[in-house]
Enzyme design. Structure first.
Site, mmCIF file in Angstrom:
data_model
loop_
_atom_site.group_PDB
_atom_site.id
_atom_site.type_symbol
_atom_site.label_atom_id
_atom_site.label_comp_id
_atom_site.label_asym_id
_atom_site.label_seq_id
_atom_site.Cartn_x
_atom_site.Cartn_y
_atom_site.Cartn_z
ATOM 1 N N THR A 198 7.448 27.658 -25.892
ATOM 2 C CA THR A 198 8.580 28.110 -26.193
ATOM 3 C C THR A 198 9.345 29.253 -24.904
ATOM 4 O OG1 THR A 198 7.641 27.684 -28.634
ATOM 5 C CG2 THR A 198 9.671 29.467 -27.827
ATOM 6 N N ARG A 226 4.623 19.217 -37.512
ATOM 7 C CA ARG A 226 4.648 20.637 -38.388
ATOM 8 C C ARG A 226 5.525 21.438 -37.367
ATOM 9 N NH1 ARG A 226 4.627 24.482 -34.007
ATOM 10 N NH2 ARG A 226 4.095 26.875 -34.906
#
Length: 338
Positions: A198, A226
């Site tokens: 991220t 997910r």
């Protein structure tokens, strides 16, 4: 064959070495000067690209898109198509973006598209929706001119995936997003992989307006389908032009459960500094888990209208990059609960 007619047309819609700062109270230099901050050591390169826009008086929204595209381009940090796959061997990408008017766009479970952050911006600007997912998001991206990349793992990701398949165990690892070097670089996993997933970025431009972005490949070897916090407005990213902006990194499930970045911005609205607001949000997660957070990492990063910025994390090791000028792009070690 994919056609633009599949989508609603809304033509009338308007719209070197890295020095580390001390952990003292931090504030942008006096005056209406732009600033960009982003998560983890990869933020240094991302900030540099963002500053090329901010430094010329450009819009924060343009800066945060350009900044994280650098990270999406980098195979080494594993944000983007070079990332570790899900447990079925496929790379899926998520991203969100938000402007100073409260407009936002998001994509999730996107495959074979190199720049999900730019697709998210197109969702914001060209559709009546906030989020597109999966096949629909991919179809929209292709119709908007984004190339459909090869369905193939990078060499590093393929090696990591083969190693993971030997035990097929999924467990989030604290601070695994930190892929940098120096005193804040993490130890590698047993398979030699760093599994970065991220980058979040928020910026304040010379006009006093905010923009924010977040892009991710999600946790490596996750269950197929997910989603974490990154594509969810108010979880991985939130912008309120009257107050400030916040982003997050770490275990997305925990951020979602407290609407983390929205919480941080609302705390700043109440008068708390960015660092204090991030700390209170972290404490909310700790309390919800009854203090059992030794295996959980979440870090929040925020900036307010005055140009003050700060961060706070559950665990030691969360870092972020701050840029206030062409030669003022520095790493900061966040304060932490544990």
């Amino acid at each position: 064959m994919l056609h633009r007619r599949h989508f609603l047309k809304m033509g009338t819609l308007g719209v070197s070495s890295l020095p580390f700062l001390s952990m003292a109270s931090r504030k942008q230099p006096a005056g209406n000067k732009p600033i960009v901050i982003s998560t983890w050591n990869e933020g240094i390169a991302a900030n540099k690209a963002a500053w090329e826009i901010l430094g010329k008086g450009g819009r924060a929204l343009d800066a945060v898109e350009a900044g994280v595209r650098v990270t999406e381009d980098s195979i080494n940090c594993c944000v983007g198509l070079g990332a570790n796959p899900d447990r079925d061997g496929h790379v899926t990408l998520d991203a969100s973006i938000m402007d100073e008017h409260g407009n936002c766009g998001s994509v999730a479970f996107l495959e074979r598209i190199k720049h999900p952050i730019s697709v998210a911006r197109r969702v914001m600007e060209k559709t009546p929706h906030v989020m597109l997912v999966g096949e629909g998001a991919q179809r929209f991206a292709v119709a908007e001119g984004f190339p459909l990349e090869a369905d193939k793992l990078s060499a590093d990701a393929e090696a990591s995936y083969k190693e993971w398949l030997k035990k097929s165990e999924y467990k989030p690892v604290v601070n695994i997003e930190n892929t940098g070097h120096g005193p804040f670089a993490p130890a590698r996993l047993s398979n030699g992989d760093l599994n970065h997933d991220t980058i979040g970025m928020v910026a304040l431009d010379a006009a006093g307006n905010f923009g924010g972005s977040c892009t991710t490949s999600g946790m490596g070897f996750k269950m197929r389908g997910r989603l974490g916090d990154s594509p969810i407005i108010g979880a991985g990213l939130f912008v309120d032009n009257e107050v400030g902006a916040a982003t997050s990194s770490g275990l997305g499930e925990e951020v979602i459960k407290v609407c983390g970045t929205h919480l941080v911005v609302e705390l700043m609205r109440q008068g708390y500094s960015p660092e204090k607001a991030c700390k209170l949000a972290v404490e909310r997660i700790v309390k919800r888990n009854k203090g059992n957070v030794k295996d959980i990492q979440v870090g929040f990063l925020a900036i307010n209208k005055a140009g003050e910025y700060g961060a706070f994390a559950i665990q030691k090791g969360f870092t972020y990059a701050v840029c206030t000028g062409e030669n003022k792009n520095e790493m900061v070690a966040s304060k932490y609960f544990i």
